[in-house]
Design a protein around this motif. Structure first.
Motif, PDB file in Angstrom:
ATOM      1  N   VAL A 262      -8.675  -0.151   7.703  1.00  0.00           N
ATOM      2  CA  VAL A 262      -7.838   1.397   7.574  1.00  0.00           C
ATOM      3  C   VAL A 262      -6.541   0.680   7.454  1.00  0.00           C
ATOM      4  N   TRP A 263      -5.689   1.173   7.237  1.00  0.00           N
ATOM      5  CA  TRP A 263      -3.813   1.323   7.320  1.00  0.00           C
ATOM      6  C   TRP A 263      -4.085   2.269   8.033  1.00  0.00           C
ATOM      7  N   ILE A 264      -2.685   1.487   9.442  1.00  0.00           N
ATOM      8  CA  ILE A 264      -1.515   1.877  10.607  1.00  0.00           C
ATOM      9  C   ILE A 264      -0.761   2.088   9.679  1.00  0.00           C
TER      10      ILE A 264
ATOM     11  N   ALA B 194       1.483  -1.681   2.166  1.00  0.00           N
ATOM     12  CA  ALA B 194       2.413  -0.464   1.472  1.00  0.00           C
ATOM     13  C   ALA B 194       1.406   0.632   2.902  1.00  0.00           C
ATOM     14  N   GLY B 195       3.226   1.656   3.629  1.00  0.00           N
ATOM     15  CA  GLY B 195       2.724   2.686   3.955  1.00  0.00           C
ATOM     16  C   GLY B 195       2.994   3.793   3.536  1.00  0.00           C
ATOM     17  N   GLU B 196       3.014   4.791   4.248  1.00  0.00           N
ATOM     18  CA  GLU B 196       3.213   5.863   3.657  1.00  0.00           C
ATOM     19  C   GLU B 196       4.902   6.224   3.498  1.00  0.00           C
ATOM     20  N   LYS B 197       5.325   5.369   3.819  1.00  0.00           N
ATOM     21  CA  LYS B 197       7.137   5.510   4.003  1.00  0.00           C
ATOM     22  C   LYS B 197       7.669   3.899   4.507  1.00  0.00           C
TER      23      LYS B 197
ATOM     24  N   VAL C 223       1.160  11.440  25.241  1.00  0.00           N
ATOM     25  CA  VAL C 223       0.588  12.531  23.666  1.00  0.00           C
ATOM     26  C   VAL C 223       1.433  10.581  22.647  1.00  0.00           C
ATOM     27  N   PHE C 224       0.269   9.919  22.249  1.00  0.00           N
ATOM     28  CA  PHE C 224       0.562   8.863  21.607  1.00  0.00           C
ATOM     29  C   PHE C 224       0.017   9.420  19.521  1.00  0.00           C
ATOM     30  N   THR C 225       0.850   9.287  18.649  1.00  0.00           N
ATOM     31  CA  THR C 225       0.067   8.830  17.179  1.00  0.00           C
ATOM     32  C   THR C 225       1.183   8.471  16.692  1.00  0.00           C
ATOM     33  N   LEU C 226      -0.046   8.141  15.126  1.00  0.00           N
ATOM     34  CA  LEU C 226      -0.618   7.358  14.644  1.00  0.00           C
ATOM     35  C   LEU C 226      -0.855   7.921  13.385  1.00  0.00           C
ATOM     36  N   ARG C 227      -0.798   7.188  12.056  1.00  0.00           N
ATOM     37  CA  ARG C 227      -0.717   7.639  10.223  1.00  0.00           C
ATOM     38  C   ARG C 227      -1.731   6.816  10.498  1.00  0.00           C
ATOM     39  N   LEU C 228      -3.146   7.316   9.871  1.00  0.00           N
ATOM     40  CA  LEU C 228      -3.963   6.806   9.234  1.00  0.00           C
ATOM     41  C   LEU C 228      -4.802   6.975   7.927  1.00  0.00           C
ATOM     42  N   LYS C 229      -5.128   5.547   7.485  1.00  0.00           N
ATOM     43  CA  LYS C 229      -6.340   5.882   6.581  1.00  0.00           C
ATOM     44  C   LYS C 229      -7.271   5.252   6.042  1.00  0.00           C
ATOM     45  N   GLY C 230      -8.017   5.143   5.631  1.00  0.00           N
ATOM     46  CA  GLY C 230      -9.193   3.694   5.821  1.00  0.00           C
ATOM     47  C   GLY C 230     -10.006   4.459   4.320  1.00  0.00           C
ATOM     48  N   ASP C 231     -10.901   2.926   4.331  1.00  0.00           N
ATOM     49  CA  ASP C 231     -11.872   3.363   2.551  1.00  0.00           C
ATOM     50  C   ASP C 231     -12.860   2.037   3.640  1.00  0.00           C
ATOM     51  N   ALA C 232     -13.570   2.803   4.726  1.00  0.00           N
ATOM     52  CA  ALA C 232     -15.064   2.475   5.162  1.00  0.00           C
ATOM     53  C   ALA C 232     -15.989   3.558   5.778  1.00  0.00           C
ATOM     54  N   PRO C 233     -16.972   3.028   5.917  1.00  0.00           N
ATOM     55  CA  PRO C 233     -17.985   4.182   6.304  1.00  0.00           C
ATOM     56  C   PRO C 233     -17.076   4.453   7.464  1.00  0.00           C
ATOM     57  N   PRO C 234     -17.816   5.759   8.400  1.00  0.00           N
ATOM     58  CA  PRO C 234     -18.108   5.971   9.295  1.00  0.00           C
ATOM     59  C   PRO C 234     -18.625   4.944  10.711  1.00  0.00           C
TER      60      PRO C 234
ATOM     61  N   PHE D 194     -13.288   8.112   8.043  1.00  0.00           N
ATOM     62  CA  PHE D 194     -11.627   7.827   8.052  1.00  0.00           C
ATOM     63  C   PHE D 194     -11.168   9.009   6.882  1.00  0.00           C
ATOM     64  N   PRO D 195      -9.879   9.500   6.335  1.00  0.00           N
ATOM     65  CA  PRO D 195      -9.597   9.997   5.522  1.00  0.00           C
ATOM     66  C   PRO D 195      -9.040   8.925   4.431  1.00  0.00           C
ATOM     67  N   ARG D 196      -9.570   9.471   3.302  1.00  0.00           N
ATOM     68  CA  ARG D 196      -8.934   9.006   2.436  1.00  0.00           C
ATOM     69  C   ARG D 196      -7.151   8.719   2.501  1.00  0.00           C
ATOM     70  N   ASP D 197      -6.428   9.742   2.600  1.00  0.00           N
ATOM     71  CA  ASP D 197      -5.348   9.717   2.930  1.00  0.00           C
ATOM     72  C   ASP D 197      -4.620  10.306   4.167  1.00  0.00           C
ATOM     73  N   TRP D 198      -3.791   9.623   4.094  1.00  0.00           N
ATOM     74  CA  TRP D 198      -2.894   9.426   5.221  1.00  0.00           C
ATOM     75  C   TRP D 198      -2.705  10.568   5.687  1.00  0.00           C
ATOM     76  N   THR D 199      -2.909  10.218   7.823  1.00  0.00           N
ATOM     77  CA  THR D 199      -3.634  11.433   8.232  1.00  0.00           C
ATOM     78  C   THR D 199      -2.216  11.295   9.547  1.00  0.00           C
ATOM     79  N   THR D 200      -2.376  12.109  10.550  1.00  0.00           N
ATOM     80  CA  THR D 200      -2.042  12.027  12.073  1.00  0.00           C
ATOM     81  C   THR D 200      -2.721  12.350  13.061  1.00  0.00           C
ATOM     82  N   LEU D 201      -3.270  11.329  13.433  1.00  0.00           N
ATOM     83  CA  LEU D 201      -3.682  11.487  15.010  1.00  0.00           C
ATOM     84  C   LEU D 201      -2.947  11.127  15.915  1.00  0.00           C
TER      85      LEU D 201
END
Length: 166
Positions: free
Chosen positions: A159-161, A42-45, A77-88, A113-120
């Motif tokens: 990691v979720w993308i 499941a993604g953000e949308k 410019v590339f963009t992606l949404r990302l979140k993760g549950d991982a060590p640095p 890795f951010p716990r909430d969806w973040t745009t890179l």
């Protein structure tokens, strides 16, 4: 007003390369002794690409790769949404030509890795030629995009993308 309209018309529009409504075409490419599983999630949308990796206490990389053949604009410019549950770890965004042998790299070391969806955003100026027989220059024709987690701690995580765009 006419000058502004002409400049706006010349700017490339945002293209969604992958909304991740499925993960068709994505290939797991881990280094030896690294475990990597790609699965839909499941993604953000809608959907997302899930990367579950385990470095098993040592170095290496866990890469997801997909072909996106196209001519790149002059200043991209590339963009992606990302979140993760991982060590640095080190997060790498790689662009490869059609041969897959020439690689341009943007790396974020000790990436928390951010716990909430973040745009890179990955701008052309944030990356550079990394290796390959081309020995440098700008990438003009994209072959593949590769998103890689490289061991910083040798840990494991997820990691979720979502929403990869150019």
């Amino acid at each position: 007003l006419v000058a502004l309209m002409l400049n706006a018309a010349e700017e490339p529009r945002r293209q969604t390369l992958d909304p991740f409504d499925g993960i068709a075409g994505w290939v797991a490419a881990p280094s030896e002794s690294v475990r990597l599983a790609l699965s839909p999630a499941a993604g953000e949308k809608g959907g997302a690409l899930r990367l579950d990796f385990d470095f098993q206490g040592h170095g290496g990389w866990a890469a997801a790769r997909k072909a996106f053949p196209r001519v790149l604009p002059e200043n991209w410019v590339f963009t992606l949404r990302l979140k993760g549950d991982a060590p640095p770890e080190t997060l790498e965004f790689k662009l490869l030509d059609a041969t897959g042998q020439n690689v341009w790299l943007s790396a974020r070391r000790d990436f928390a890795f951010p716990r909430d969806w973040t745009t890179l955003s990955i701008r052309k100026r944030q990356g550079s030629f990394a290796w390959g027989p081309a020995r440098g220059g700008d990438l003009r024709e994209l072959g593949f995009v590769e998103i890689t987690v490289t061991a910083g701690t040798g840990g494991r995580g997820t990691v979720w993308i979502d929403e990869l765009a150019l």
